[in-house]
Write a protein that holds these residues in place. Structure first.
Motif, short mmCIF file in Angstrom:
data_model
loop_
_atom_site.label_atom_id
_atom_site.label_comp_id
_atom_site.label_asym_id
_atom_site.label_seq_id
_atom_site.Cartn_x
_atom_site.Cartn_y
_atom_site.Cartn_z
N ALA A 22 -4.00 11.94 3.01
CA ALA A 22 -3.07 10.92 3.51
C ALA A 22 -1.66 11.27 3.08
O ALA A 22 -1.44 12.17 2.27
CB ALA A 22 -3.47 9.54 2.97
N ARG A 23 -0.69 10.52 3.62
CA ARG A 23 0.70 10.68 3.18
C ARG A 23 0.84 10.22 1.72
O ARG A 23 0.08 9.39 1.25
CB ARG A 23 1.63 9.88 4.09
CG ARG A 23 1.73 10.41 5.51
CD ARG A 23 2.51 9.48 6.41
NE ARG A 23 1.89 8.17 6.49
CZ ARG A 23 2.51 7.02 6.24
NH1 ARG A 23 3.78 7.02 5.87
NH2 ARG A 23 1.89 5.87 6.35
N MET A 24 1.84 10.75 1.04
CA MET A 24 1.96 10.55 -0.40
C MET A 24 1.97 9.08 -0.86
O MET A 24 1.30 8.76 -1.84
CB MET A 24 3.20 11.27 -0.94
CG MET A 24 3.02 12.77 -1.11
SD MET A 24 1.80 13.22 -2.37
CE MET A 24 2.66 12.75 -3.87
N GLU A 53 -1.80 5.64 -4.17
CA GLU A 53 -2.60 4.44 -4.46
C GLU A 53 -4.09 4.75 -4.49
O GLU A 53 -4.85 4.08 -5.18
CB GLU A 53 -2.29 3.34 -3.45
CG GLU A 53 -2.90 2.01 -3.84
CD GLU A 53 -2.40 0.83 -3.03
OE1 GLU A 53 -2.98 -0.27 -3.19
OE2 GLU A 53 -1.45 0.99 -2.23
N TYR A 54 -4.52 5.75 -3.73
CA TYR A 54 -5.92 6.18 -3.79
C TYR A 54 -6.23 6.89 -5.11
O TYR A 54 -7.28 6.67 -5.72
CB TYR A 54 -6.23 7.18 -2.67
CG TYR A 54 -6.27 6.62 -1.27
CD1 TYR A 54 -6.47 5.27 -1.01
CD2 TYR A 54 -6.13 7.48 -0.18
CE1 TYR A 54 -6.51 4.78 0.28
CE2 TYR A 54 -6.19 7.01 1.12
CZ TYR A 54 -6.37 5.66 1.36
OH TYR A 54 -6.42 5.20 2.64
N ALA A 55 -5.33 7.76 -5.53
CA ALA A 55 -5.64 8.71 -6.61
C ALA A 55 -5.25 8.22 -8.00
O ALA A 55 -6.02 8.42 -8.96
CB ALA A 55 -4.95 10.05 -6.33
N LEU A 56 -4.09 7.62 -8.15
CA LEU A 56 -3.58 7.30 -9.49
C LEU A 56 -4.44 6.30 -10.28
O LEU A 56 -4.45 6.36 -11.52
CB LEU A 56 -2.14 6.82 -9.41
CG LEU A 56 -1.12 7.97 -9.20
CD1 LEU A 56 0.24 7.43 -8.80
CD2 LEU A 56 -1.01 8.82 -10.47
N PRO A 71 -6.01 -0.36 -7.16
CA PRO A 71 -5.69 -0.25 -5.75
C PRO A 71 -6.04 -1.54 -4.99
O PRO A 71 -6.94 -2.27 -5.37
CB PRO A 71 -6.60 0.90 -5.27
CG PRO A 71 -7.78 0.83 -6.17
CD PRO A 71 -7.23 0.41 -7.51
N ARG A 72 -5.30 -1.79 -3.92
CA ARG A 72 -5.58 -2.95 -3.08
C ARG A 72 -6.85 -2.71 -2.26
O ARG A 72 -7.38 -1.61 -2.23
CB ARG A 72 -4.38 -3.21 -2.17
CG ARG A 72 -3.15 -3.72 -2.92
CD ARG A 72 -1.92 -3.71 -2.05
NE ARG A 72 -1.50 -2.35 -1.71
CZ ARG A 72 -0.59 -2.06 -0.79
NH1 ARG A 72 -0.02 -3.02 -0.09
NH2 ARG A 72 -0.26 -0.80 -0.56
N PRO A 91 -3.66 -0.08 1.73
CA PRO A 91 -2.72 1.01 1.44
C PRO A 91 -2.18 1.69 2.70
O PRO A 91 -1.00 2.08 2.73
CB PRO A 91 -3.57 1.98 0.61
CG PRO A 91 -4.57 1.11 -0.06
CD PRO A 91 -4.91 0.07 0.98
N GLU A 92 -3.02 1.82 3.74
CA GLU A 92 -2.55 2.45 4.99
C GLU A 92 -1.67 1.51 5.79
O GLU A 92 -0.65 1.92 6.36
CB GLU A 92 -3.74 2.89 5.86
CG GLU A 92 -4.65 3.91 5.22
CD GLU A 92 -5.86 3.27 4.59
OE1 GLU A 92 -5.74 2.13 4.07
OE2 GLU A 92 -6.93 3.90 4.60
#
Length: 238
Positions: free
Chosen positions: A151-153, A158-161, A227-228, A233-234
């Motif tokens: 995905a875009r940064m 939000e996915y990774a951190l 994360p939400r 997030p998208e």
């Protein structure tokens, strides 16, 4: 040329040292990738030379022994066909690796690869990052999180951190738009308690495209609301 010959050639050109055992493991991985790709969509690239450089060496371009080593606990978020996690695991066989993907068919492929390569210290999970990142067994538990072509940064952060422990790293593999993506992600990084530590430009053998590795350091505890829920997030990037 056979895949294993391309793999050896491009690894040497990129400055990587691979043992005969590692080359054989990459070859087994490639053969399984091509075989399974006829049944499920894993990759649009199947040519042996292209897979060697665009998938395998590209994945290995993240390697930095100051950050990743055999004692690292890592997770590959949205791993797909196993990139970059599996190539990195071949390089660091004692590393703890979790592979996370939302499609069960791909998870079955990844399990087959892990079994054929006799991997230890590996966990393969069918699930979504937004849900797993809330669970205490996974939240802020990893030294290093990888992600490639997901995905875009702002969304990817939000996915990774949520998986990264404080002072750990999120490593994103990005293409020619990486500078614009980093600029877009500044608010997400601030909210999610992280900052760009360094950027490494990547020149793959025989390719003229622009690639970069973004090393993001987790600097503080993640706010509990992230994360939400899946989809947010998208729809509403930070």
């Amino acid at each position: 040329m056979q895949f294993i010959e391309y793999m050896e050639k491009y690894a040497v050109e990129f400055g990587l040292e691979l043992s005969d055992k590692q080359l054989k493991m990459f070859d087994i991985y490639y053969q399984l990738l091509v075989e399974w790709n006829e049944k499920i969509n894993l990759t649009a690239i199947t040519d042996p030379g292209e897979v060697a450089v665009k998938h395998m060496v590209d994945s290995l371009s993240v390697c930095d022994e100051k950050i990743i080593n055999n004692s690292s606990k890592t997770i590959d978020v949205g791993t797909g066909a196993g990139f970059p996690g599996i190539p990195i695991k071949i390089m660091y066989p004692d590393m703890q690796l979790t592979l996370l993907d939302s499609l069960n068919k791909r998870v079955k492929f990844l399990q087959t690869v892990a079994d054929k390569l006799d991997f230890r210290n590996i966990e393969i999970i069918h699930g979504r990052a937004e849900e797993l990142g809330k669970q205490k067994n996974y939240r802020e538990k990893y030294d290093v999180v990888f992600s490639r072509a997901v995905a875009r940064m702002p969304v990817l952060c939000e996915y990774a951190l949520p998986f990264v422990k404080i002072q750990g790293y999120f490593i994103a593999l990005k293409g020619r738009q990486y500078e614009a993506e980093i600029a877009m992600a500044q608010n997400a990084l601030k909210v999610l308690k992280a900052s760009v530590d360094k950027i490494k430009s990547v020149k793959l053998p025989g390719l003229d495209d622009v690639r970069a590795i973004i090393y993001i350091k987790k600097t503080g505890k993640l706010p509990p609301m992230y994360p939400r829920k899946a989809g947010n997030p998208e729809k509403k990037p930070l």
